[in-house]
Design a protein around this motif. Structure first.
Motif, PDB file in Angstrom:
ATOM      1  N   ASP A 119      -4.410   3.539 -12.391  1.00 37.36           N
ATOM      2  CA  ASP A 119      -3.182   3.302 -13.161  1.00 37.36           C
ATOM      3  C   ASP A 119      -1.986   3.109 -12.228  1.00 37.36           C
ATOM      4  O   ASP A 119      -1.148   2.217 -12.437  1.00 37.36           O
ATOM      5  CB  ASP A 119      -2.900   4.481 -14.102  1.00 37.36           C
ATOM      6  N   LEU A 120      -1.910   3.956 -11.217  1.00 36.70           N
ATOM      7  CA  LEU A 120      -0.783   3.883 -10.277  1.00 36.70           C
ATOM      8  C   LEU A 120      -0.792   2.578  -9.499  1.00 36.70           C
ATOM      9  O   LEU A 120       0.263   1.972  -9.256  1.00 36.70           O
ATOM     10  CB  LEU A 120      -0.832   5.068  -9.315  1.00 36.70           C
ATOM     11  N   ASN A 121      -1.991   2.125  -9.121  1.00 35.71           N
ATOM     12  CA  ASN A 121      -2.080   0.864  -8.386  1.00 35.71           C
ATOM     13  C   ASN A 121      -1.630  -0.317  -9.248  1.00 35.71           C
ATOM     14  O   ASN A 121      -0.953  -1.236  -8.772  1.00 35.71           O
ATOM     15  CB  ASN A 121      -3.502   0.638  -7.891  1.00 35.71           C
ATOM     16  N   THR A 122      -2.004  -0.303 -10.505  1.00 31.64           N
ATOM     17  CA  THR A 122      -1.578  -1.367 -11.421  1.00 31.64           C
ATOM     18  C   THR A 122      -0.064  -1.376 -11.571  1.00 31.64           C
ATOM     19  O   THR A 122       0.577  -2.437 -11.530  1.00 31.64           O
ATOM     20  CB  THR A 122      -2.242  -1.180 -12.794  1.00 31.64           C
ATOM     21  N   ILE A 123       0.508  -0.190 -11.748  1.00 32.58           N
ATOM     22  CA  ILE A 123       1.970  -0.094 -11.882  1.00 32.58           C
ATOM     23  C   ILE A 123       2.652  -0.612 -10.623  1.00 32.58           C
ATOM     24  O   ILE A 123       3.620  -1.377 -10.691  1.00 32.58           O
ATOM     25  CB  ILE A 123       2.382   1.370 -12.153  1.00 32.58           C
ATOM     26  N   ARG A 124       2.133  -0.227  -9.457  1.00 30.95           N
ATOM     27  CA  ARG A 124       2.760  -0.630  -8.202  1.00 30.95           C
ATOM     28  C   ARG A 124       2.731  -2.149  -8.034  1.00 30.95           C
ATOM     29  O   ARG A 124       3.723  -2.772  -7.638  1.00 30.95           O
ATOM     30  CB  ARG A 124       2.056   0.060  -7.032  1.00 30.95           C
ATOM     31  N   ARG A 125       1.582  -2.766  -8.330  1.00 34.30           N
ATOM     32  CA  ARG A 125       1.473  -4.221  -8.214  1.00 34.30           C
ATOM     33  C   ARG A 125       2.463  -4.923  -9.139  1.00 34.30           C
ATOM     34  O   ARG A 125       3.119  -5.889  -8.742  1.00 34.30           O
ATOM     35  CB  ARG A 125       0.045  -4.673  -8.532  1.00 34.30           C
ATOM     36  N   GLU A 126       2.554  -4.456 -10.369  1.00 36.49           N
ATOM     37  CA  GLU A 126       3.449  -5.107 -11.333  1.00 36.49           C
ATOM     38  C   GLU A 126       4.913  -4.972 -10.927  1.00 36.49           C
ATOM     39  O   GLU A 126       5.689  -5.928 -11.029  1.00 36.49           O
ATOM     40  CB  GLU A 126       3.226  -4.511 -12.731  1.00 36.49           C
ATOM     41  N   VAL A 127       5.300  -3.808 -10.424  1.00 34.47           N
ATOM     42  CA  VAL A 127       6.694  -3.602 -10.032  1.00 34.47           C
ATOM     43  C   VAL A 127       7.035  -4.440  -8.805  1.00 34.47           C
ATOM     44  O   VAL A 127       8.077  -5.105  -8.745  1.00 34.47           O
ATOM     45  CB  VAL A 127       6.966  -2.106  -9.763  1.00 34.47           C
ATOM     46  N   GLU A 172       0.845  -1.200   0.000  1.00 33.01           N
ATOM     47  CA  GLU A 172       0.000   0.000   0.000  1.00 33.01           C
ATOM     48  C   GLU A 172       0.879   1.248   0.000  1.00 33.01           C
ATOM     49  O   GLU A 172       1.756   1.407   0.839  1.00 33.01           O
ATOM     50  CB  GLU A 172      -0.893   0.006   1.240  1.00 33.01           C
ATOM     51  N   PRO A 173       0.700   2.157  -0.956  1.00 38.47           N
ATOM     52  CA  PRO A 173       1.534   3.372  -0.987  1.00 38.47           C
ATOM     53  C   PRO A 173       1.312   4.231   0.251  1.00 38.47           C
ATOM     54  O   PRO A 173       0.256   4.170   0.902  1.00 38.47           O
ATOM     55  CB  PRO A 173       1.083   4.083  -2.258  1.00 38.47           C
ATOM     56  N   MET A 174       2.318   5.019   0.574  1.00 39.35           N
ATOM     57  CA  MET A 174       2.237   5.887   1.751  1.00 39.35           C
ATOM     58  C   MET A 174       1.371   7.116   1.476  1.00 39.35           C
ATOM     59  O   MET A 174       1.062   7.880   2.390  1.00 39.35           O
ATOM     60  CB  MET A 174       3.640   6.340   2.158  1.00 39.35           C
ATOM     61  N   THR A 175       0.982   7.317   0.229  1.00 44.35           N
ATOM     62  CA  THR A 175       0.198   8.487  -0.171  1.00 44.35           C
ATOM     63  C   THR A 175      -1.298   8.202  -0.051  1.00 44.35           C
ATOM     64  O   THR A 175      -1.709   7.041   0.061  1.00 44.35           O
ATOM     65  CB  THR A 175       0.522   8.842  -1.633  1.00 44.35           C
ATOM     66  N   LYS A 200      10.628   3.954 -14.276  1.00 48.91           N
ATOM     67  CA  LYS A 200      10.546   3.570 -15.686  1.00 48.91           C
ATOM     68  C   LYS A 200       9.115   3.199 -16.059  1.00 48.91           C
ATOM     69  O   LYS A 200       8.623   3.553 -17.147  1.00 48.91           O
ATOM     70  CB  LYS A 200      11.477   2.397 -15.967  1.00 48.91           C
ATOM     71  N   ALA A 201       8.430   2.492 -15.145  1.00 54.06           N
ATOM     72  CA  ALA A 201       7.044   2.130 -15.424  1.00 54.06           C
ATOM     73  C   ALA A 201       6.157   3.370 -15.516  1.00 54.06           C
ATOM     74  O   ALA A 201       5.229   3.429 -16.340  1.00 54.06           O
ATOM     75  CB  ALA A 201       6.530   1.188 -14.333  1.00 54.06           C
ATOM     76  N   LEU A 202       6.429   4.380 -14.698  1.00 54.62           N
ATOM     77  CA  LEU A 202       5.661   5.624 -14.764  1.00 54.62           C
ATOM     78  C   LEU A 202       5.859   6.322 -16.097  1.00 54.62           C
ATOM     79  O   LEU A 202       4.892   6.760 -16.753  1.00 54.62           O
ATOM     80  CB  LEU A 202       6.078   6.553 -13.616  1.00 54.62           C
ATOM     81  N   THR A 203       7.125   6.465 -16.506  1.00 51.62           N
ATOM     82  CA  THR A 203       7.379   7.171 -17.778  1.00 51.62           C
ATOM     83  C   THR A 203       6.841   6.366 -18.957  1.00 51.62           C
ATOM     84  O   THR A 203       6.371   6.954 -19.946  1.00 51.62           O
ATOM     85  CB  THR A 203       8.876   7.452 -17.946  1.00 51.62           C
ATOM     86  N   ASP A 204       6.879   5.029 -18.876  1.00 52.85           N
ATOM     87  CA  ASP A 204       6.286   4.204 -19.945  1.00 52.85           C
ATOM     88  C   ASP A 204       4.787   4.461 -20.042  1.00 52.85           C
ATOM     89  O   ASP A 204       4.231   4.618 -21.156  1.00 52.85           O
ATOM     90  CB  ASP A 204       6.521   2.718 -19.656  1.00 52.85           C
ATOM     91  N   ALA A 205       4.135   4.501 -18.875  1.00 54.19           N
ATOM     92  CA  ALA A 205       2.689   4.716 -18.875  1.00 54.19           C
ATOM     93  C   ALA A 205       2.338   6.120 -19.374  1.00 54.19           C
ATOM     94  O   ALA A 205       1.354   6.306 -20.112  1.00 54.19           O
ATOM     95  CB  ALA A 205       2.132   4.503 -17.473  1.00 54.19           C
ATOM     96  N   LEU A 206       3.118   7.120 -19.004  1.00 52.99           N
ATOM     97  CA  LEU A 206       2.869   8.484 -19.474  1.00 52.99           C
ATOM     98  C   LEU A 206       3.117   8.602 -20.975  1.00 52.99           C
ATOM     99  O   LEU A 206       2.375   9.299 -21.691  1.00 52.99           O
ATOM    100  CB  LEU A 206       3.767   9.465 -18.716  1.00 52.99           C
ATOM    101  N   TRP A 207       4.140   7.939 -21.480  1.00 53.27           N
ATOM    102  CA  TRP A 207       4.432   7.966 -22.922  1.00 53.27           C
ATOM    103  C   TRP A 207       3.262   7.390 -23.718  1.00 53.27           C
ATOM    104  O   TRP A 207       2.912   7.904 -24.799  1.00 53.27           O
ATOM    105  CB  TRP A 207       5.715   7.175 -23.175  1.00 53.27           C
ATOM    106  N   ALA A 253      10.629  -3.460  -2.440  1.00 53.68           N
ATOM    107  CA  ALA A 253      10.233  -2.053  -2.516  1.00 53.68           C
ATOM    108  C   ALA A 253      11.428  -1.099  -2.550  1.00 53.68           C
ATOM    109  O   ALA A 253      11.469  -0.164  -3.348  1.00 53.68           O
ATOM    110  CB  ALA A 253       9.318  -1.708  -1.340  1.00 53.68           C
ATOM    111  N   ASN A 254      12.402  -1.323  -1.673  1.00 53.40           N
ATOM    112  CA  ASN A 254      13.531  -0.394  -1.604  1.00 53.40           C
ATOM    113  C   ASN A 254      14.524  -0.544  -2.747  1.00 53.40           C
ATOM    114  O   ASN A 254      15.428   0.281  -2.891  1.00 53.40           O
ATOM    115  CB  ASN A 254      14.267  -0.563  -0.272  1.00 53.40           C
TER     116      ASN A 254
END
Length: 753
Positions: free
Chosen positions: A340-348, A316-319, A363-370, A354-355
């Motif tokens: 979208d963020l939850n999907t990315i977090r689960r996959e990573v 679970e993200p801290m945000t 990289k997953a964020l920039t891929d999704a934004l692209w 985590a650390n």
């Protein structure tokens, strides 16, 4: 010689002691010579190859320094053994029937100038008959003699005649070494039993090293001290493997570890790490704990049901839940919604800790934004992927988002989240019910705002929390390591040169940067005492310290303070697996006299019929005192009991109670006008603190409270009842009525206090 001139018993004893003293003196003379030789080698190794050279070192100088260090290391190891304080270096002698051979047995081996053995190390195969020989199978031994020494002086002898058909002129002195040892007063440290190991104990000590060895048995059977002698035997027999990987000994409390800490050095071994369960994760966390949760929280935190709760807390993200990421690229607004963020977090997190996942997450964020950017817009703006990534990651809003959404986690940061009832409800959904969530959240409330301080104990965390924190450390991985640019050497002329990097440097650096290294120090052999109290979550913590280790597990299910037997057995089966394993049952109680063991056995079998109750080897003729006193104002009664026991016995006295009473009971005893000698022999402890310990006398205060307030109930009361070696007193604080623990036993009240 006429009868009136025949030597009497005291003269015979003095003569035999003089014979043994002469041999012991010879041993110590050769020991002194060996010690001096080791010191000379150490001194020579320091002096050898010393140089005041200030310029660059030649290759042969480096070799010389290595040789010097090797000599010094070996000499220092030998000195540590030779200089150790041994309670009687020589403790045994074997006389054989078939010839006049004599073998002296001791804590370490000592040889004369011709390299002939003056003393055999007790772990050597040639010394095995000292422990295995019996009257039924004497193994060629006619007499076994135990020498009792104080430092280098022989002060007593005890003989066992094993073969009556052997030499007829052998003198036999004493009642036998075992009974003599059992009657000695107990002190603040456990004594080794190297001189009185019994045959069934010796079999467990000398069992094969591979796999898992289980040593089971009821109270007073010597499980702990047998296991420690096994550790010494393994270090002697498998020296290279054991010293390379190390031996870890784990016990229930700091008090217990202090009690046993001198046993292994006294047996000639000091290359062992001793840790209580609460300090086991200091290698990862930097601190430990000795604070114990109440029964409900202990059971809950020890259960494997905590695993999915912890995993959800990590995932679970801290945000906040509804957070989203918005960036602007050449005037185009790109948005990643919470889904979208939850999907990315689960996959990573499915493939990274985590650390160690920050780079993969970005990289997953920039891929999704692209992918959010329409292709015709990218072409129209002549926007390459590399330029796109630079534009996105350089924005302050993006950096702030990533720092909040994917921070570097600490185990403490994650575990403290469980103190929040709303978050815990989400993390524990379908795993813990409402009452369990309330217990867990309350037990962690005081940990809010925790700031780690390495190498200290922290009141914020309990022993049960340590296992959860260690689990979280393994889940999230170590924090990322900041790498620095290659260091350079500045020369006198102002020029620079890159520092020489050796193979050793590369190996060391590679280890430090290993993403799978969670910091846990692993060992070649792990010995776990009071194993019946290890919770399933603590078994996981232990397993991380010995993934390739052999194991010795010591315990008795009837003394368990963890209520869920089935879950504990599953955890132990998972540890043993399909590897080689063996079990040794110790059936004889050497600690508790029959009068005490009969009472304790009746208590435990009434509630736990499968308990393995051992048979005591001796009787004292004194029954336990089952007393009552007023619930308020029992100070005078207790003072009289303490004074009576102190007058009858020379050794230690323990006052044992439930954890909730220990503070007030200590205040009560501190206010008593006790003689300083009595006060020095007196200890006030909780029933969990006395696990594994023994005392000459024990006063068990309010047994019903112990049953009600302590994990394990009657089984921990059984622990308290079986601590004394001479006298047992129970004190029911029920205003003259027997306690509930006695109602089903038909045990009479001895008297009021």
């Amino acid at each position: 010689m006429t009868e009136e001139h025949s030597p009497n018993a005291s003269e015979i004893l003095a003569h035999e002691i003089a014979i043994e003293q002469a041999h012991v003196d010879t041993v110590y003379r050769h020991l002194a010579s060996a010690t001096e030789a080791a010191r000379n080698i150490q001194a020579e190794s320091r002096a050898k190859f010393l140089t005041d050279r200030a310029d660059w070192m030649r290759e042969e100088d480096g070799t010389a320094l290595f040789e010097r260090d090797a000599f010094a290391y070996q000499a220092a190891k030998r000195l540590a053994i030779l200089d150790a304080e041994h309670e009687g270096l020589v403790f045994g002698r074997l006389d054989f029937s078939t010839d006049e051979e004599k073998r002296y047995i001791g804590r370490i081996g000592v040889r004369d100038d011709d390299y002939e053995p003056l003393v055999l190390d007790w772990r050597a195969p040639a010394a095995e008959a000292f422990y295995r020989a019996t009257a039924a199978d004497p193994m060629g031994v006619s007499r076994r003699r135990v020498l009792r020494c104080r430092d280098d002086q022989v002060i007593g002898i005890e003989d066992d005649l094993l073969d009556e058909h052997g030499s007829s002129d052998l003198v036999v002195i004493g009642e036998g070494a075992l009974l003599a040892a059992l009657q000695r007063a107990r002190g603040p440290r456990m004594r080794d039993i190297v001189a009185t190991i019994q045959a069934e104990q010796d079999m467990a000590i000398r069992a094969p090293q591979q796999g898992v060895t289980v040593i089971s048995g009821g109270p007073g059977t010597g499980k702990t001290v047998v296991a420690l002698h096994r550790a010494a035997f393994l270090l002697y027999t498998y020296r290279k493997r054991m010293e390379a990987g190390g031996v870890l000994v784990v016990g229930p409390t700091d008090l217990f570890m202090s009690y046993i800490e001198r046993v292994l050095p006294g047996l000639g071994e000091d290359s062992v790490t001793l840790k209580s369960v609460g300090d086991l994760a200091t290698d990862v966390l930097g601190y430990g704990s000795q604070r114990v949760d109440d029964a409900e929280a202990t059971m809950l935190k020890g259960s494997l049901r905590m695993l999915p709760v912890l995993r959800r807390a990590v995932d679970e993200p801290m945000t906040p839940e509804k957070i989203r990421l918005r960036v602007s690229v050449k005037g185009e607004i790109l948005t990643l919604e919470a889904s979208d963020l939850n999907t990315i977090r689960r996959e990573v997190l499915s493939s990274h800790k985590a650390n160690r996942a920050r780079r993969a997450a970005e990289k997953a964020l920039t891929d999704a934004l692209w992918k959010k950017l329409p292709g015709d817009i990218a072409a129209l703006l002549d926007l390459s992927r590399e330029l796109f990534d630079d534009i996105v990651t350089s924005q302050a809003s993006y950096a702030m988002f990533v720092n909040a959404w994917w921070p570097t986690l600490t185990p403490e940061m994650v575990l403290t989240r469980l103190a929040d009832p709303s978050l815990l409800r989400k993390f524990a959904h379908g795993v813990l019910d409402a009452d369990e969530r309330h217990i867990l959240a309350d037990s962690l409330e005081h940990a809010r705002g925790f700031v780690p301080e390495p190498e200290q104990r922290h009141p914020h965390w309990s022993v049960s929390d340590i296992a959860l924190l260690d689990e979280l450390a393994a889940m999230i991985g170590p924090p990322p390591i900041e790498t620095e640019a290659d260091p350079t050497i500045v020369l006198a002329d102002g020029s620079e040169v890159s520092e020489l990097v050796t193979l050793a440097d590369r190996l060391t650096t590679g280890r430090e940067l290993d993403p799978d290294d969670d910091g846990a120090v692993t060992h070649a052999h792990v010995l776990v005492d009071e194993a019946q109290d290890i919770t399933p979550m603590q078994w996981r913590m232990l397993r991380r310290r010995g993934p390739q280790a052999s194991w010795t597990l010591v315990g008795d299910p009837a003394q368990s303070s963890y209520p869920d037997d089935a879950e504990t057995r599953r955890a132990m089966r998972n540890l043993i697996g399909r590897g080689p394993s063996r079990t040794f049952r110790l059936s004889t109680n050497y600690r508790s006299p029959a009068e005490i063991m009969d009472l304790a056995g009746q208590v435990i079998t009434t509630f736990y019929p499968d308990a393995d109750v051992p048979t005591s080897v001796r009787q004292t003729g004194v029954q336990p005192l089952l007393l009552t006193a007023p619930a308020r104002g029992f100070s005078d009664d207790l003072a009289r009991i303490i004074a009576q026991l102190a007058g009858e016995l020379e050794g230690s006295i323990a006052v044992i109670c439930a954890a909730g009473r220990v503070g007030s009971l200590r205040d009560t005893i501190n206010a008593m006008p006790l003689d300083p000698d009595i006060r020095a022999r007196l200890s006030v402890m909780t029933v969990l603190q006395v696990k594994g310990l023994e005392f000459d006398a024990a006063i068990v205060i309010a047994p019903d409270e112990i049953v009600e307030q302590t994990p394990g109930g009657v089984r921990v009361l059984y622990v308290a009842l079986t601590r004394p070696t001479q006298r047992l007193v129970t004190l029911d604080l029920t205003d003259g009525r027997p306690g509930a623990w006695r109602e089903s036993l038909a045990l009479p009240v001895t008297d009021s206090a």
